[in-house]
Design a protein around this motif. Structure first.
Motif, PDB file in Angstrom:
ATOM      1  N   PHE A 137      57.023  15.465 -34.987  1.00 45.79           N
ATOM      2  CA  PHE A 137      56.942  16.124 -33.677  1.00 45.79           C
ATOM      3  C   PHE A 137      57.374  15.170 -32.568  1.00 45.79           C
ATOM      4  N   GLN A 138      56.980  13.893 -32.670  1.00 49.02           N
ATOM      5  CA  GLN A 138      57.362  12.911 -31.658  1.00 49.02           C
ATOM      6  C   GLN A 138      58.878  12.649 -31.682  1.00 49.02           C
TER       7      GLN A 138
ATOM      8  N   LEU B 208      55.378  22.608 -29.877  1.00 46.66           N
ATOM      9  CA  LEU B 208      53.954  22.672 -30.198  1.00 46.66           C
ATOM     10  C   LEU B 208      53.689  21.816 -31.426  1.00 46.66           C
ATOM     11  N   ASN B 209      52.793  20.829 -31.290  1.00 46.64           N
ATOM     12  CA  ASN B 209      52.358  20.045 -32.439  1.00 46.64           C
ATOM     13  C   ASN B 209      51.177  20.788 -33.061  1.00 46.64           C
ATOM     14  N   ALA B 210      51.489  21.692 -33.992  1.00 44.33           N
ATOM     15  CA  ALA B 210      50.460  22.569 -34.564  1.00 44.33           C
ATOM     16  C   ALA B 210      50.929  23.046 -35.930  1.00 44.33           C
TER      17      ALA B 210
ATOM     18  N   GLY C 255      42.812  22.188 -38.444  1.00 39.43           N
ATOM     19  CA  GLY C 255      43.098  21.891 -39.838  1.00 39.43           C
ATOM     20  C   GLY C 255      43.356  20.411 -40.013  1.00 39.43           C
ATOM     21  N   ARG C 256      43.806  20.034 -41.206  1.00 40.72           N
ATOM     22  CA  ARG C 256      44.098  18.635 -41.503  1.00 40.72           C
ATOM     23  C   ARG C 256      45.529  18.524 -42.035  1.00 40.72           C
ATOM     24  N   VAL C 257      46.241  17.501 -41.571  1.00 39.58           N
ATOM     25  CA  VAL C 257      47.627  17.274 -42.002  1.00 39.58           C
ATOM     26  C   VAL C 257      47.772  15.809 -42.415  1.00 39.58           C
ATOM     27  N   PRO C 258      48.387  15.537 -43.578  1.00 41.47           N
ATOM     28  CA  PRO C 258      48.591  14.144 -44.005  1.00 41.47           C
ATOM     29  C   PRO C 258      49.527  13.395 -43.063  1.00 41.47           C
ATOM     30  N   ILE C 259      49.337  12.074 -42.976  1.00 35.46           N
ATOM     31  CA  ILE C 259      50.247  11.197 -42.227  1.00 35.46           C
ATOM     32  C   ILE C 259      51.046  10.404 -43.253  1.00 35.46           C
ATOM     33  N   LEU C 260      52.319  10.725 -43.414  1.00 34.59           N
ATOM     34  CA  LEU C 260      53.155   9.968 -44.346  1.00 34.59           C
ATOM     35  C   LEU C 260      53.471   8.601 -43.760  1.00 34.59           C
TER      36      LEU C 260
ATOM     37  N   GLU D  85      45.047  11.094 -43.054  1.00 36.84           N
ATOM     38  CA  GLU D  85      45.321  12.412 -42.493  1.00 36.84           C
ATOM     39  C   GLU D  85      44.692  12.510 -41.115  1.00 36.84           C
ATOM     40  N   GLU D  86      45.038  13.557 -40.378  1.00 32.33           N
ATOM     41  CA  GLU D  86      44.501  13.721 -39.040  1.00 32.33           C
ATOM     42  C   GLU D  86      44.315  15.197 -38.716  1.00 32.33           C
ATOM     43  N   ALA D  87      43.491  15.450 -37.710  1.00 34.40           N
ATOM     44  CA  ALA D  87      43.217  16.825 -37.295  1.00 34.40           C
ATOM     45  C   ALA D  87      44.423  17.412 -36.588  1.00 34.40           C
ATOM     46  N   ILE D  88      44.623  18.718 -36.750  1.00 36.56           N
ATOM     47  CA  ILE D  88      45.743  19.413 -36.135  1.00 36.56           C
ATOM     48  C   ILE D  88      45.311  20.815 -35.747  1.00 36.56           C
ATOM     49  N   SER D  89      45.801  21.279 -34.621  1.00 35.29           N
ATOM     50  CA  SER D  89      45.498  22.654 -34.204  1.00 35.29           C
ATOM     51  C   SER D  89      46.231  23.638 -35.107  1.00 35.29           C
ATOM     52  N   GLN D  90      45.564  24.730 -35.442  1.00 39.53           N
ATOM     53  CA  GLN D  90      46.173  25.794 -36.220  1.00 39.53           C
ATOM     54  C   GLN D  90      46.361  27.004 -35.321  1.00 39.53           C
ATOM     55  N   ILE D  91      47.587  27.523 -35.324  1.00 33.92           N
ATOM     56  CA  ILE D  91      47.900  28.669 -34.467  1.00 33.92           C
ATOM     57  C   ILE D  91      48.655  29.715 -35.280  1.00 33.92           C
TER      58      ILE D  91
END
Length: 396
Positions: free
Chosen positions: A193-194, A211-213, A222-227, A259-265
């Motif tokens: 996203f960045q 949107l970073n979602a 939700g949760r998304v892995p950080i590669l 991993e980190e938290a992420i908004s779900q839409i």
């Protein structure tokens, strides 16, 4: 006297510390230069400024300001000052390669590179074996999807919703095709996203909202892995439908740093005023993305452009069948080799991982849209070349 003795002792210690600091800095600089020499960046600390400059330019550096200053002094003929700036660039880069932060990304190498592409200058991850490799080697990314695909479908004024945008080369191209209409670009991985937002700013694209979602049936968090960004892997291939625990444990071929938290839409929750195209690159999450977009589909009947993986899940076939049967969409396969010898860089060398690689997209369009496409000779030739997707009606 005692006072004079103390003053002498203080001065002696002071100059001693200064001397030791200078020796330490000199040794540090020598160590770093020797390390660069071992890596064939410098043959010796006494190399000419010209060779030092070429070494800097040929290797990724994050300390751009220092070597730009070095370049400026080379142009002025001030080689002594140029060498000072260029060596500073090497020193800073070496320190940055060893850096640690309080974030989960500890000890990572500089991973960004600026590339000139068909769509404009783009920042990409130089360790990305997916879209990043395409852009670095060929200056484009599956360009047939734009030049021999979406350009026949999109028109000025179409609002586009894009799920799984990535960096994204296609977002830049689509924004130009539909402007001044908006593109809503959604990307779940924060690092991608960045890159995406940076590339939009770099190319002065103002009709894209990002949107970073994570597009999901359920809203909330939700949760998304950080590669790990500094390890060679396909950073733009991650399918968020995979087992998150197995991915984090490294069982799926990815190296993550947590991993980190992420908004779900949901697409429907955006309450779009219109929608001409729904572009989805979500792997096996496509059925879920479609389900949370049904109100938008029913209201606007947008064209759907769905990027598919190597293996078609039964749930994906069922979702395409639903569009055909319940919403009267016509369905086509859009298939092209991943490699094109007529690429932006005119690079005719095919990367090994592109051998036998086929880009497969499912196109779902309404009859009225197809009629508009058929009215143009070039577009008529294109859509006539596509392979229709045939389904049988469900037994009720």
């Amino acid at each position: 006297s005692t006072g004079s003795y103390l003053l002498f002792l203080i001065l002696f210690l002071h100059f001693g510390l200064v001397f030791l600091t200078l020796i330490e800095k000199k040794n540090e600089k020598a160590d770093i230069l020797r390390e660069y020499a071992r890596n064939n960046l410098l043959r010796s600390p006494d190399e000419s400024v010209e060779y030092l400059w070429s070494s800097v330019r040929e290797n990724p550096l994050s300390s751009w300001s220092w070597y730009l200053l070095g370049e400026a002094h080379i142009n002025k003929g001030d080689y002594s000052k140029a060498e000072e700036f260029l060596q500073m660039a090497l020193l800073i880069t070496q320190k940055e390669d060893r850096r640690e932060t309080d974030s989960p990304l500890k000890g990572f190498r500089a991973f960004t590179t600026l590339q000139s592409t068909k769509y404009g200058d783009m920042i990409v991850n130089r360790f990305d074996s997916g879209q990043g490799q395409y852009l670095m080697n060929y200056g484009e990314w599956r360009d047939h999807e734009i030049s021999d695909g979406l350009k026949h479908i999109l028109k000025q004024g179409d609002l586009v919703a894009e799920v799984g945008a990535g960096y994204d080369a296609h977002t830049l191209a689509i924004a130009q095709l539909v402007k001044p209409a908006r593109v809503i670009a959604i990307e779940a991985q924060r690092l991608l996203f960045q890159f995406l937002t940076g590339n939009l700013a770099l190319n002065e694209i103002i009709n894209v909202s990002t949107l970073n979602a994570k597009a999901s049936i359920t809203t909330g968090v939700g949760r998304v892995p950080i590669l790990n960004p500094s390890i060679e892997q396909c950073h733009t291939c991650l399918d968020l439908s995979v087992d998150r625990k197995e991915l984090l444990e490294g069982k799926l071929g990815y190296k993550s740093v947590g991993e980190e938290a992420i908004s779900q839409i949901s697409i429907d929750s955006l309450s779009l005023p219109s929608c001409g195209l729904l572009k989805i690159d979500a792997g096996n999450d496509f059925p879920a993305v479609l389900q949370e977009s049904l109100q938008t589909v029913e209201k606007y009947h947008p064209t759907l452009w769905v990027t598919l993986g190597l293996e078609l899940a039964e749930s994906t076939i069922n979702a395409l069948h639903y569009l055909w049967e319940s919403h009267k969409y016509e369905m086509f396969w859009v298939e092209q080799p991943c490699f094109s010898p007529n690429n932006f860089r005119q690079n005719s060398t095919m990367a090994k991982n592109l051998e036998n690689c086929l880009s497969t997209t499912a196109l779902a369009i309404q009859t009225e849209v197809k009629k508009a496409i058929l009215s143009s000779e070039g577009s008529r030739t294109w859509i006539s070349s596509l392979k229709p997707i045939h389904f049988e009606k469900s037994q009720k």
